[in-house]
Design a protein around this motif. Structure first.
Motif, PDB file in Angstrom:
ATOM      1  N   PRO A  90       1.166  -7.875  -6.330  1.00 49.61           N
ATOM      2  CA  PRO A  90       1.856  -6.708  -6.367  1.00 49.61           C
ATOM      3  C   PRO A  90       0.825  -5.567  -6.053  1.00 49.61           C
ATOM      4  O   PRO A  90       1.232  -4.559  -5.592  1.00 49.61           O
ATOM      5  CB  PRO A  90       2.388  -6.870  -7.778  1.00 49.61           C
ATOM      6  N   ALA A  91      -0.357  -5.600  -6.722  1.00 47.22           N
ATOM      7  CA  ALA A  91      -1.151  -4.487  -6.657  1.00 47.22           C
ATOM      8  C   ALA A  91      -1.758  -4.204  -5.017  1.00 47.22           C
ATOM      9  O   ALA A  91      -1.640  -3.294  -4.704  1.00 47.22           O
ATOM     10  CB  ALA A  91      -2.556  -4.820  -7.458  1.00 47.22           C
ATOM     11  N   ILE A  92      -2.050  -5.325  -4.341  1.00 46.96           N
ATOM     12  CA  ILE A  92      -2.321  -5.168  -2.938  1.00 46.96           C
ATOM     13  C   ILE A  92      -1.262  -4.759  -2.234  1.00 46.96           C
ATOM     14  O   ILE A  92      -1.271  -3.826  -1.258  1.00 46.96           O
ATOM     15  CB  ILE A  92      -2.801  -6.757  -2.515  1.00 46.96           C
ATOM     16  N   ALA A  93       0.074  -5.170  -2.470  1.00 49.89           N
ATOM     17  CA  ALA A  93       1.160  -4.706  -1.885  1.00 49.89           C
ATOM     18  C   ALA A  93       1.522  -3.143  -2.005  1.00 49.89           C
ATOM     19  O   ALA A  93       1.798  -2.198  -1.041  1.00 49.89           O
ATOM     20  CB  ALA A  93       2.526  -5.638  -2.134  1.00 49.89           C
ATOM     21  N   ALA A  94       1.047  -2.798  -3.316  1.00 46.97           N
ATOM     22  CA  ALA A  94       1.356  -1.374  -3.630  1.00 46.97           C
ATOM     23  C   ALA A  94       0.191  -0.645  -3.026  1.00 46.97           C
ATOM     24  O   ALA A  94       0.629   0.515  -2.610  1.00 46.97           O
ATOM     25  CB  ALA A  94       1.310  -1.574  -5.412  1.00 46.97           C
ATOM     26  N   PHE A  95      -0.828  -1.111  -2.962  1.00 46.13           N
ATOM     27  CA  PHE A  95      -1.820  -0.383  -2.160  1.00 46.13           C
ATOM     28  C   PHE A  95      -1.478  -0.178  -0.793  1.00 46.13           C
ATOM     29  O   PHE A  95      -1.466   0.986  -0.207  1.00 46.13           O
ATOM     30  CB  PHE A  95      -3.379  -0.987  -2.227  1.00 46.13           C
ATOM     31  N   PHE A  96      -0.992  -0.981  -0.013  1.00 49.45           N
ATOM     32  CA  PHE A  96      -0.507  -0.889   1.498  1.00 49.45           C
ATOM     33  C   PHE A  96       0.497  -0.057   1.504  1.00 49.45           C
ATOM     34  O   PHE A  96       0.770   0.431   2.586  1.00 49.45           O
ATOM     35  CB  PHE A  96      -0.375  -2.231   1.972  1.00 49.45           C
ATOM     36  N   ALA A  97       1.447   0.021   0.553  1.00 49.73           N
ATOM     37  CA  ALA A  97       2.686   0.783   0.647  1.00 49.73           C
ATOM     38  C   ALA A  97       2.202   2.329   0.280  1.00 49.73           C
ATOM     39  O   ALA A  97       2.710   3.091   0.983  1.00 49.73           O
ATOM     40  CB  ALA A  97       3.627   0.276  -0.537  1.00 49.73           C
ATOM     41  N   LEU A  98       1.049   2.416  -0.560  1.00 45.75           N
ATOM     42  CA  LEU A  98       0.721   3.833  -0.814  1.00 45.75           C
ATOM     43  C   LEU A  98       0.147   4.526   0.585  1.00 45.75           C
ATOM     44  O   LEU A  98       0.196   5.614   0.858  1.00 45.75           O
ATOM     45  CB  LEU A  98      -0.205   3.939  -1.989  1.00 45.75           C
ATOM     46  N   VAL A  99      -0.887   3.491   1.140  1.00 48.35           N
ATOM     47  CA  VAL A  99      -1.544   3.999   2.251  1.00 48.35           C
ATOM     48  C   VAL A  99      -0.680   4.114   3.455  1.00 48.35           C
ATOM     49  O   VAL A  99      -0.734   5.229   4.179  1.00 48.35           O
ATOM     50  CB  VAL A  99      -2.892   2.945   2.795  1.00 48.35           C
ATOM     51  N   SER A 100       0.184   3.413   3.550  1.00 48.34           N
ATOM     52  CA  SER A 100       1.428   3.645   4.738  1.00 48.34           C
ATOM     53  C   SER A 100       2.250   4.873   4.419  1.00 48.34           C
ATOM     54  O   SER A 100       2.294   5.684   5.330  1.00 48.34           O
ATOM     55  CB  SER A 100       2.415   2.348   4.847  1.00 48.34           C
ATOM     56  N   MET A 101       2.393   5.141   3.138  1.00 50.98           N
ATOM     57  CA  MET A 101       3.127   6.553   2.828  1.00 50.98           C
ATOM     58  C   MET A 101       2.402   7.827   3.491  1.00 50.98           C
ATOM     59  O   MET A 101       2.790   8.613   3.652  1.00 50.98           O
ATOM     60  CB  MET A 101       3.648   6.411   1.504  1.00 50.98           C
ATOM     61  N   LEU A 102       1.263   7.528   2.943  1.00 48.16           N
ATOM     62  CA  LEU A 102       0.208   8.590   3.167  1.00 48.16           C
ATOM     63  C   LEU A 102      -0.002   8.841   4.711  1.00 48.16           C
ATOM     64  O   LEU A 102       0.107  10.017   5.341  1.00 48.16           O
ATOM     65  CB  LEU A 102      -0.989   8.415   2.673  1.00 48.16           C
ATOM     66  N   LEU A 103      -0.151   7.750   5.411  1.00 42.34           N
ATOM     67  CA  LEU A 103      -0.430   7.733   6.704  1.00 42.34           C
ATOM     68  C   LEU A 103       0.884   8.118   7.683  1.00 42.34           C
ATOM     69  O   LEU A 103       0.825   8.963   8.706  1.00 42.34           O
ATOM     70  CB  LEU A 103      -0.882   6.404   7.285  1.00 42.34           C
ATOM     71  N   ALA A 104       2.115   8.072   7.122  1.00 38.23           N
ATOM     72  CA  ALA A 104       3.258   8.385   7.646  1.00 38.23           C
ATOM     73  C   ALA A 104       3.525   9.922   7.695  1.00 38.23           C
ATOM     74  O   ALA A 104       4.135  10.344   8.704  1.00 38.23           O
ATOM     75  CB  ALA A 104       4.429   7.724   6.972  1.00 38.23           C
ATOM     76  N   ASN A 105       2.725  10.448   7.064  1.00 40.02           N
ATOM     77  CA  ASN A 105       2.742  12.191   6.910  1.00 40.02           C
ATOM     78  C   ASN A 105       1.968  12.954   8.004  1.00 40.02           C
ATOM     79  O   ASN A 105       2.179  13.811   8.187  1.00 40.02           O
ATOM     80  CB  ASN A 105       2.416  12.782   5.465  1.00 40.02           C
TER      81      ASN A 105
END
Length: 196
Positions: A90-105
């Motif tokens: 879950p921590a790794i998945a949350a990290f990639f979700a957060l990075v993806s949200m930041l990059l999407a901007n």
């Protein structure tokens, strides 16, 4: 799988057709998403934009969940045995979700400008891997795999990324104008692997 592939083929064929006939009607659009948004607005008004937004959210959410889950699981397995065994999935998945949200901007046009050259470098190698896997048994040799991938990479990476004169040379190979400049090196590599 065949039903899903057939449906995706129909959808993308329709999107290609729509882009082909309406792209010129909306000059200044930098991506297909902006053309579709302008087209939905001109044909259906606010309802069309809301419908298109719902379609985009469903399609993108589906892709994001699949990618985050698979990448998270891959890195969890990789790190669990090697570097960071205490790091949870879950921590790794949350990290990639957060990075993806930041990059999407940074916006779709900028994401495409960054990712398309990398994908153009990687896709030929992936295609050769898949094709060789489906070839008859005598092609299933380490030398065929290695040389097929090596020769493909020697062409696809410099052709897609800025390597100066080497890029120009690799883009001068036959079929390069169609995006298949890697085909001849791949065949040479596979043939050399068979001879070895």
């Amino acid at each position: 799988g065949l039903i899903a592939a057939g449906m995706l083929l129909v959808v993308y064929a329709m999107l290609t057709h729509i882009g082909g006939i309406s792209g010129a009607a909306f000059p200044g659009s930098d991506t297909g998403a902006s053309v579709l948004t302008a087209l939905a607005d001109s044909l259906f008004g606010r309802v069309g934009q809301v419908l298109l937004a719902v379609i985009f959210v469903i399609a993108c959410f589906n892709t994001c969940v699949g990618l985050i889950a698979s990448v998270g699981e891959y890195f969890h397995e990789l790190l669990r045995h090697q570097l960071l065994p205490q790091l949870s999935y879950p921590a790794i998945a949350a990290f990639f979700a957060l990075v993806s949200m930041l990059l999407a901007n940074i916006g779709l046009a900028d994401i495409l400008s960054l990712s398309v050259p990398v994908l153009n470098a990687i896709y030929p190698i992936a295609i050769v891997l898949i094709v060789v896997e489906f070839l008859p048994g005598r092609f299933q040799r380490t030398s065929v795999w290695r040389l097929g991938i090596l020769f493909t990479a020697i062409q696809s990476i410099p052709a897609a990324l800025p390597f100066g004169p080497l890029s120009a040379l690799m883009n001068a190979l036959p079929l390069s104008s169609l995006g298949f400049g890697w085909l001849l090196p791949a065949l040479i590599g596979i043939g050399a692997g068979l001879l070895i």
